[in-house]
Design an enzyme around this catalytic site. Structure first.
Site, short mmCIF file in Angstrom:
data_model
loop_
_atom_site.label_atom_id
_atom_site.label_comp_id
_atom_site.label_asym_id
_atom_site.label_seq_id
_atom_site.Cartn_x
_atom_site.Cartn_y
_atom_site.Cartn_z
N GLU A 244 0.83 -1.19 0.00
CA GLU A 244 0.00 0.00 0.00
C GLU A 244 0.87 1.25 0.00
OE1 GLU A 244 -2.41 0.75 3.37
OE2 GLU A 244 -3.21 2.52 2.37
N GLU A 385 9.39 6.23 14.09
CA GLU A 385 10.83 6.04 14.38
C GLU A 385 11.41 4.98 13.43
OE1 GLU A 385 8.46 6.01 16.78
OE2 GLU A 385 8.92 7.95 17.68
C1 LIG Z 1 -4.50 1.90 17.17
C2 LIG Z 1 -3.60 0.79 16.72
C3 LIG Z 1 -4.11 -0.16 15.82
C4 LIG Z 1 -3.32 -1.24 15.44
N1 LIG Z 1 -3.86 -2.18 14.61
C5 LIG Z 1 -3.14 -3.30 14.35
C6 LIG Z 1 -3.75 -4.38 13.62
O1 LIG Z 1 -4.91 -4.31 13.20
N2 LIG Z 1 -3.02 -5.50 13.43
C7 LIG Z 1 -1.73 -5.62 13.86
O2 LIG Z 1 -1.13 -6.65 13.62
N3 LIG Z 1 -1.13 -4.61 14.54
C8 LIG Z 1 -1.82 -3.46 14.79
N4 LIG Z 1 -1.23 -2.44 15.51
C9 LIG Z 1 0.09 -2.64 16.07
C10 LIG Z 1 1.17 -1.77 15.47
O3 LIG Z 1 1.57 -2.26 14.23
C11 LIG Z 1 2.31 -1.74 16.50
O4 LIG Z 1 1.84 -1.02 17.62
C12 LIG Z 1 3.55 -1.10 15.94
O5 LIG Z 1 4.15 -1.93 14.99
C13 LIG Z 1 4.57 -0.80 17.06
O6 LIG Z 1 4.82 -1.96 17.79
P1 LIG Z 1 4.72 -1.98 19.39
O7 LIG Z 1 3.43 -1.35 19.78
O8 LIG Z 1 4.98 -3.38 19.83
O9 LIG Z 1 5.85 -1.02 19.91
P2 LIG Z 1 7.40 -1.36 19.97
O10 LIG Z 1 7.84 -2.03 18.72
O11 LIG Z 1 7.68 -2.03 21.26
O12 LIG Z 1 8.02 0.09 20.00
C14 LIG Z 1 7.98 0.92 21.18
C15 LIG Z 1 8.65 2.24 20.84
O13 LIG Z 1 10.02 2.01 20.49
C16 LIG Z 1 10.29 2.50 19.17
N5 LIG Z 1 11.20 1.57 18.49
C17 LIG Z 1 11.08 0.22 18.39
N6 LIG Z 1 12.10 -0.30 17.69
C18 LIG Z 1 12.89 0.76 17.32
C19 LIG Z 1 14.08 0.86 16.56
N7 LIG Z 1 14.68 -0.21 16.02
N8 LIG Z 1 14.61 2.10 16.39
C20 LIG Z 1 14.01 3.20 16.92
N9 LIG Z 1 12.86 3.16 17.65
C21 LIG Z 1 12.31 1.95 17.84
C22 LIG Z 1 8.94 2.55 18.49
O14 LIG Z 1 8.93 3.51 17.46
C23 LIG Z 1 8.02 2.95 19.62
O15 LIG Z 1 8.06 4.33 19.83
C24 LIG Z 1 -1.99 -1.34 15.90
C25 LIG Z 1 -1.47 -0.35 16.76
C26 LIG Z 1 -2.26 0.69 17.18
C27 LIG Z 1 -1.70 1.70 18.13
#
Ligand SMILES: Cc1cc2nc3c(=O)[nH]c(=O)nc-3n(C[C@H](O)[C@H](O)[C@H](O)COP(=O)(O)OP(=O)(O)OC[C@H]3O[C@@H](n4cnc5c(N)ncnc54)[C@H](O)[C@@H]3O)c2cc1C
Length: 398
Positions: A244, A385
């Site tokens: 996408e 990020e």
């Molecule tokens: C409203 C909402 C809807 C969603 N819907 C779906 C869905 O339908 N299906 C699905 O599968 N997922 C869904 N997601 C999940 C979404 O894809 C994840 O929240 C996202 O990929 C971030 O992963 P995490 O929340 O585990 O955070 P983490 O990966 O733990 O990250 C935590 C913080 O650390 C930062 N970070 C992590 N790694 C790095 C790096 N290497 N370098 C710099 N910064 C870093 C991130 O940017 C973030 O600020 C949804 C999320 C939200 C908030």
């Protein structure tokens, strides 16, 4: 590089505009333009209208019932829909799993699933993220063990958007624990009615039930519901995430919301004058518009490259970061425009046709909830990020 729309594209824009003006139900439009709560039935009704017109699969190839439109046409289409106040298309079926099934699915899977996605007869959700596996998606732990002609799935997905409505979920599951994480993942299509699946709501800070936890306990999935090869799921997962490209920036939505911001800033007053005449506030609106114009030009450059058959690359990360920052900035200005009236979070008053007591003007009611909800934009779809990491490596060569 030609950033102007061709006469054919301009005629197409007019055709779309006229169709939406006559076909978009007024009640749905009212909800979208005023930030009120949309229900799954609203999305389904609108998709069925588009499907009846032959425009249900705007990004799909013709052989699967799609429009066969160019990237430029898709961009125009989505821009016009957004401007008119049509609901954003739910991406999980149409824009995520469908392209994967078209590219890697078996003919039987294509026949079984694609027509029902197009006709909005089945609702899909995305089972990628898990606790501890968001940005680091390759670490998914939900386990699928092959027993005869079924996989037995155990584990947990999280943040599953609109999973409470879903008929099907596409999941990344671990099928091999002995190899490099990326090499032991498979891509399964799972019927949400299968015994052993539990959906639990997560209520977000705006008070909405939009996301869920999905638990799998000895869930039996027929092996024919695996897409492609076993342990090759990471390839399909990346294809899905990268697919996408157009409209990732949300230009049409941002334009519509700036128009709403200006309407509200015209009605609100500061020192006895419309807020929009206040030099400080006007300059902040102008800054967002300038940023949006710059982003729109960048988006058109990406589209122009696509038209020249150059695959879009890391510039999609720029579109994602700037597009989400702009949309979030607009929600901040909307809250600031109404001041204290934005403070009460009253979800019941966000239902269309609400007749109860009002706190402040009608348009103030959903602004706080919209502001809080839009924080998600910089988290999902690959956090901003992570997008910056991609830019630093792929564009800046750091
Ligand atoms: C409203 C909402 C809807 C969603 N819907 C779906 C869905 O339908 N299906 C699905 O599968 N997922 C869904 N997601 C999940 C979404 O894809 C994840 O929240 C996202 O990929 C971030 O992963 P995490 O929340 O585990 O955070 P983490 O990966 O733990 O990250 C935590 C913080 O650390 C930062 N970070 C992590 N790694 C790095 C790096 N290497 N370098 C710099 N910064 C870093 C991130 O940017 C973030 O600020 C949804 C999320 C939200 C908030």
């Amino acid at each position: 590089m030609d950033l102007n729309f061709s006469p054919e594209e301009l005629a197409f824009r007019q055709e779309v505009r006229e169709f939406v003006a006559t076909s978009l139900p007024a009640d749905i439009q009212h909800k979208v333009l005023n930030g009120l709560v949309l229900h799954s039935e609203d999305y389904i009704r609108w998709q069925k209208i588009l499907h009846a017109k032959g425009w249900g699969g705007s990004g799909w190839r013709k052989e699967f019932g799609g429009t066969g439109w160019s990237a430029g046409q898709q961009y125009i289409f989505e821009e016009e829909l957004a401007a008119a106040g049509a609901p954003r298309m739910v991406p999980f079926g149409l824009k995520m799993v469908a392209p994967v099934i078209m590219q890697y699915g078996s003919p039987a899977q294509q026949e079984r699933f694609l027509p029902k996605i197009l006709a909005a007869d089945e609702w899909w959700c995305q089972g990628y993220s898990e606790p501890g596996s968001g940005s680091d998606l390759a670490s998914v732990k939900t386990r699928a063990v092959l027993e005869g002609d079924h996989y037995v799935v155990n584990g947990q997905k999280t943040w599953t958007t609109q999973g409470q409505y879903a008929d099907w979920i596409f999941c990344l599951v671990r099928t091999d624990t002995e190899v490099k994480p990326q090499r032991g993942i498979s891509f399964l299509l799972i019927d949400m009615k299968t015994p052993g699946i539990t959906v639990r709501p997560i209520i977000t800070m705006d008070g909405a039930h939009e996301v869920n936890e999905v638990w799998f306990e000895n869930v039996r999935v027929p092996v024919e519901n695996r897409v492609g090869e076993e342990n090759a799921g990471w390839t399909y997962a990346k294809f899905l995430l990268g697919h996408e490209r157009t409209n990732i920036a949300g230009i049409g939505i941002a334009k519509r919301e700036i128009a709403r911001l200006k309407r509200i800033a015209t009605l609100e007053t500061k020192n006895g004058k419309p807020l929009i005449k206040d030099p400080m506030f006007a300059s902040r609106i102008a800054q967002v518009e300038i940023d949006l114009t710059a982003l729109e030009i960048t988006n058109l450059r990406v589209l122009s490259a696509e038209a020249a058959h150059r695959a879009p690359g890391p510039e999609a990360s720029i579109l994602k970061i700037k597009g989400t920052e702009i949309q979030q900035a607009i929600t901040e200005l909307l809250v600031q425009a109404v001041g204290t009236y934005a403070l009460p979070l009253r979800r019941e008053a966000m239902a269309a046709g609400y007749q109860g007591d009002a706190v402040g003007p009608f348009y103030a009611t959903p602004l706080a909830a919209n502001y809080l909800n839009m924080r998600k934009l910089s988290i999902y779809g690959g956090s901003n990020e992570i997008q910056k990491n991609i830019i630093s490596q792929m564009i800046l060569g750091l």
